[in-house]
Design a protein around this motif. Structure first.
Motif, PDB file in Angstrom:
ATOM      1  N   ALA B 132      45.745  74.290  81.302  1.00  0.00           N
ATOM      2  CA  ALA B 132      43.972  73.903  81.541  1.00  0.00           C
ATOM      3  C   ALA B 132      44.115  72.964  82.484  1.00  0.00           C
ATOM      4  O   ALA B 132      45.180  71.782  82.164  1.00  0.00           O
ATOM      5  CB  ALA B 132      43.913  73.742  80.609  1.00  0.00           C
ATOM      6  N   LEU B 133      43.659  72.307  83.179  1.00  0.00           N
ATOM      7  CA  LEU B 133      42.748  70.896  83.997  1.00  0.00           C
ATOM      8  C   LEU B 133      42.217  70.414  83.052  1.00  0.00           C
ATOM      9  O   LEU B 133      41.402  70.232  83.048  1.00  0.00           O
ATOM     10  CB  LEU B 133      42.585  71.465  84.896  1.00  0.00           C
ATOM     11  CG  LEU B 133      41.260  69.824  86.215  1.00  0.00           C
ATOM     12  CD1 LEU B 133      42.726  69.572  87.010  1.00  0.00           C
ATOM     13  CD2 LEU B 133      41.446  70.554  87.348  1.00  0.00           C
ATOM     14  N   ILE B 134      42.816  69.242  82.643  1.00  0.00           N
ATOM     15  CA  ILE B 134      42.295  68.724  82.007  1.00  0.00           C
ATOM     16  C   ILE B 134      42.025  67.287  83.023  1.00  0.00           C
ATOM     17  O   ILE B 134      42.279  66.557  84.156  1.00  0.00           O
ATOM     18  CB  ILE B 134      43.187  67.265  81.007  1.00  0.00           C
ATOM     19  CG1 ILE B 134      44.370  68.684  80.205  1.00  0.00           C
ATOM     20  CG2 ILE B 134      41.976  66.722  80.478  1.00  0.00           C
ATOM     21  CD1 ILE B 134      43.430  69.159  78.884  1.00  0.00           C
ATOM     22  N   VAL B 135      39.993  67.102  82.834  1.00  0.00           N
ATOM     23  CA  VAL B 135      39.278  66.395  83.746  1.00  0.00           C
ATOM     24  C   VAL B 135      38.790  64.751  82.949  1.00  0.00           C
ATOM     25  O   VAL B 135      37.722  65.125  82.116  1.00  0.00           O
ATOM     26  CB  VAL B 135      38.971  66.828  84.685  1.00  0.00           C
ATOM     27  CG1 VAL B 135      37.690  65.570  85.386  1.00  0.00           C
ATOM     28  CG2 VAL B 135      38.377  67.763  85.228  1.00  0.00           C
ATOM     29  N   PRO B 136      39.947  63.157  83.057  1.00  0.00           N
ATOM     30  CA  PRO B 136      39.498  62.892  81.532  1.00  0.00           C
ATOM     31  C   PRO B 136      37.997  62.073  82.161  1.00  0.00           C
ATOM     32  O   PRO B 136      37.995  61.118  83.410  1.00  0.00           O
ATOM     33  CB  PRO B 136      40.147  62.082  81.923  1.00  0.00           C
ATOM     34  CG  PRO B 136      41.797  62.370  81.958  1.00  0.00           C
ATOM     35  CD  PRO B 136      41.183  63.211  83.614  1.00  0.00           C
ATOM     36  N   MET B 137      36.784  61.753  81.798  1.00  0.00           N
ATOM     37  CA  MET B 137      35.707  60.627  82.400  1.00  0.00           C
ATOM     38  C   MET B 137      35.845  59.679  81.413  1.00  0.00           C
ATOM     39  O   MET B 137      35.853  59.281  80.051  1.00  0.00           O
ATOM     40  CB  MET B 137      34.921  61.419  82.916  1.00  0.00           C
ATOM     41  CG  MET B 137      34.849  62.780  83.504  1.00  0.00           C
ATOM     42  SD  MET B 137      35.098  62.805  85.289  1.00  0.00           S
ATOM     43  CE  MET B 137      33.168  62.080  85.778  1.00  0.00           C
ATOM     44  N   GLU B 138      35.357  58.401  81.721  1.00  0.00           N
ATOM     45  CA  GLU B 138      35.487  57.165  80.963  1.00  0.00           C
ATOM     46  C   GLU B 138      33.841  56.726  81.090  1.00  0.00           C
ATOM     47  O   GLU B 138      33.753  56.863  82.527  1.00  0.00           O
ATOM     48  CB  GLU B 138      36.217  56.092  81.143  1.00  0.00           C
ATOM     49  CG  GLU B 138      37.352  56.413  80.855  1.00  0.00           C
ATOM     50  CD  GLU B 138      38.417  56.034  81.677  1.00  0.00           C
ATOM     51  OE1 GLU B 138      38.512  54.982  82.024  1.00  0.00           O
ATOM     52  OE2 GLU B 138      39.951  57.000  81.570  1.00  0.00           O
TER      53      GLU B 138
END
Lengths: 448, 154
Positions: B132-138
């Motif tokens: 899985a590609l993890i895209v963290p958004m803050e």
């Protein structure tokens, strides 16, 4: 701040110890002593009795028991370890620990089964001849827990491979030299076979260059170390690598030809002489493709030299920045062989490969250490990739490759990498390290 | 995960979140993951089908979910109720739909399944065969992790 630290110091240390429980054992008693068996070896515990006697077995075999349909041997540990036997009511049920070894399930009769004890692996002390009444080669270690001393039995060694040997009392061998090094000797032998210089260099290369010494690159590293030593001596320096820059300098000649550029037409011609494909389709896997030069070069190879096949190249890299630029790679016009000009087009950003050629290459953001979902492939190109993986990951990937690659398929490694494996045939030539997967292992014997 | 798929998801997440939350959203570093992963508390899953197979998972803590739902509905919500659940599902739908639209423009055809919402404590997600590609958004309301696992049908 500091005072609170002092106050809680002891408490945190204790909780740390508690947290680190990584070894659990079933504890039981035998003639008044506490013993433990690794819980992972224990299938279950139960009470049973009235075992069926089997004639002509060693005395410590109490008989066989029916465990829900499976017939398992029952062994009396007291008798086996020459401890005084208790007189028991023959009709009473006894405590049995059922243990599971590789292929074998068996029950051992013990006095009482206490509980599961969780300990930290680090607190296990190596066995010492004066502990217990059991020959120390059957003891994993000794551990103290809540004021009690547990002797951890090594059931693999007691019941494993060869038939169990009834052992006598500890007095039988208080022979340190013969017994104690049994556990330590194996790893020592593995690294001990390497010269000390090489071991040092291997460690620093792993730390500074993420380069891992293995059979794949050992020949090169040994050779390079020789060169390196004379080079450094000439400069009056020590050969040890102490800086990251030195490690990089050491590794500089390791890179295969045309790394970071499109392959020259002459090299492609040499490589095409080695490869032969059947069928109508060629699937290629190219992990660690970096910015994509290698993958496009492979496309050029297949496009020009194997034009009657349809082909697809699965390229991947775990460096997001590199792989993101790969689909729209801009080429340096001067460094491209004339022969490849017809496969390039001018775009607004510069010279690129044509859409037709690009359509054959699929770039993925992927880490090769994760699961590799891959159709069957005919060609795997892993130049200078294996050496930068941990040794265990190298082995994993090679075995995965021999599964995914079709029989007769090829594996291309870096120019300075070698594969030593009987499942592969070395077809290297003109400096290309190429290995062909044999039809099957039995064929391999026939060929050799 | 194909390189071409990455940007549409990152852009869609950024665009939609900036728009619905009307605030600054920051993107963390992308990375890959293939082991079992803990779920923060609220997870919305949208399945993908078509030329590819996979799913997109939006993962956030319960308090983040409540805060985001409050902003999106322009009223103060305090607990995970039906409205919050519907809002988070819709957010997942919006982001995935926008990403799929972008991908369609690039020539990739995907279909979506309706979002499913899962809430609970101490949950883990394991898809062993997929990376899985993890895209963290803050965001000021809390972090959202977008976990995209897509692979070509082979």
């Amino acid at each position: 701040m500091s005072t609170t630290n002092v106050e809680t110091g002891k408490g945190t240390k204790d909780t740390e110890h508690l947290k680190k429980i990584d070894f659990k054992m079933i504890s039981f008693t035998l003639a008044g002593r506490d013993y433990g068996i690794d819980i992972l070896k224990v299938k279950e515990i139960r009470k049973a009795g009235n075992f069926t006697k089997v004639p002509n077995t060693p005395v410590f075999v109490r008989g066989v028991d029916n465990l829900r349909g499976d017939i398992i041997p029952i062994i009396d540990l007291r008798t086996m370890f020459n401890l005084p036997a208790e007189t028991k009511d023959p009709a009473s049920l006894e405590n049995i620990v059922i243990i599971r070894l590789d292929a074998l399930i068996l029950g051992i009769v013990v006095d009482t089964i206490e509980k599961v004890v969780g300990i930290s692996h680090e607190t296990i002390q190596p066995p010492h001849p004066i502990f217990g009444d059991i020959n120390i080669q059957y003891i994993n270690g000794v551990v103290e827990n809540e004021g009690r001393l547990y002797i951890i039995l090594d059931v693999d060694r007691i019941f494993g491979d060869s038939e169990p040997v009834p052992t006598a009392v500890a007095s039988a061998s208080v022979n340190d030299e013969g017994d104690v090094p049994l556990t330590a000797s194996a790893p020592a032998a593995a690294t001990g076979s390497l010269p000390l210089d090489l071991q040092f260099v291997a460690e620093t290369l792993a730390a500074f260059g993420q380069f891992h010494l293995s059979p794949v690159n050992q020949d090169w590293v040994t050779k390079r170390l020789g060169e390196w030593k004379s080079l450094r001596e000439a400069k009056g320096l020590d050969f040890q690598l102490t800086l990251k820059e030195e490690a990089q300098e050491f590794l500089a000649p390791f890179a295969s030809r045309h790394t970071g550029q499109v392959w020259a037409a002459a090299s492609v011609a040499e490589l095409s002489e080695i490869l032969k494909f059947d069928g109508s389709q060629i699937a290629v896997w190219n992990p660690g493709c970096g910015r994509g030069y290698e993958s496009y070069s492979l496309a050029l190879l297949l496009q020009t030299r194997f034009s009657k096949f349809s082909y697809k190249i699965w390229a991947s890299d775990h460096d997001l920045l590199n792989i993101s630029t790969a689909p729209a790679l801009v080429l340096d016009e001067d460094s491209i062989d004339l022969e490849w000009k017809e496969f390039t087009v001018q775009s607004k950003n510069g010279l690129q490969f044509s859409t037709d050629l690009k359509g054959h290459v699929l770039f993925e953001f992927h880490d090769v250490n994760h699961t590799n979902p891959m159709p069957e492939i005919q060609l795997a190109v892993l130049r200078d990739l294996l050496s930068y993986l941990k040794v265990s990951d190298q082995e994993k990937l090679i075995s995965e490759l021999s599964e995914k690659l079709k029989p007769g398929g090829y594996l291309i490694l870096g120019d300075n990498e070698k594969l030593q494996n009987s499942e592969w045939k070395d077809v290297s030539s003109a400096g290309w390290s190429v290995y062909q997967k044999l039809e099957s292992v039995t064929d391999a014997r026939g060929v050799n | 995960m194909r390189v071409e798929y990455i940007n549409p998801f990152v852009e869609a997440a950024y665009n939609v979140l900036t728009e619905v939350l009307a605030t600054d959203v920051k993107r963390g570093n992308l990375f890959l993951k293939s082991a079992t992963k803990p779920v923060m508390g609220v997870a919305a899953i949208v399945g993908l089908a078509g030329e590819v197979e996979g799913r997109v998972l939006f993962d956030m803590s319960k308090s983040t979910a409540v805060k985001i739902a409050s902003v999106m509905n322009m009223e103060e919500l305090t607990e995970i109720d039906d409205l919050v659940k519907a809002t988070i599902s819709e957010l997942a739908n919006m982001i995935t739909a926008q990403a799929v639209t972008k991908l369609h423009e690039l020539g990739f055809k995907f279909d979506l399944t309706p979002p499913a919402l899962i809430t609970g404590d101490n949950m883990e997600i394991s898809d062993q065969e997929v990376e899985a590609l993890i895209v963290p958004m803050e965001s000021p309301h809390g972090n959202i992790e977008i976990n995209v696992a897509v692979r070509e049908r082979s």
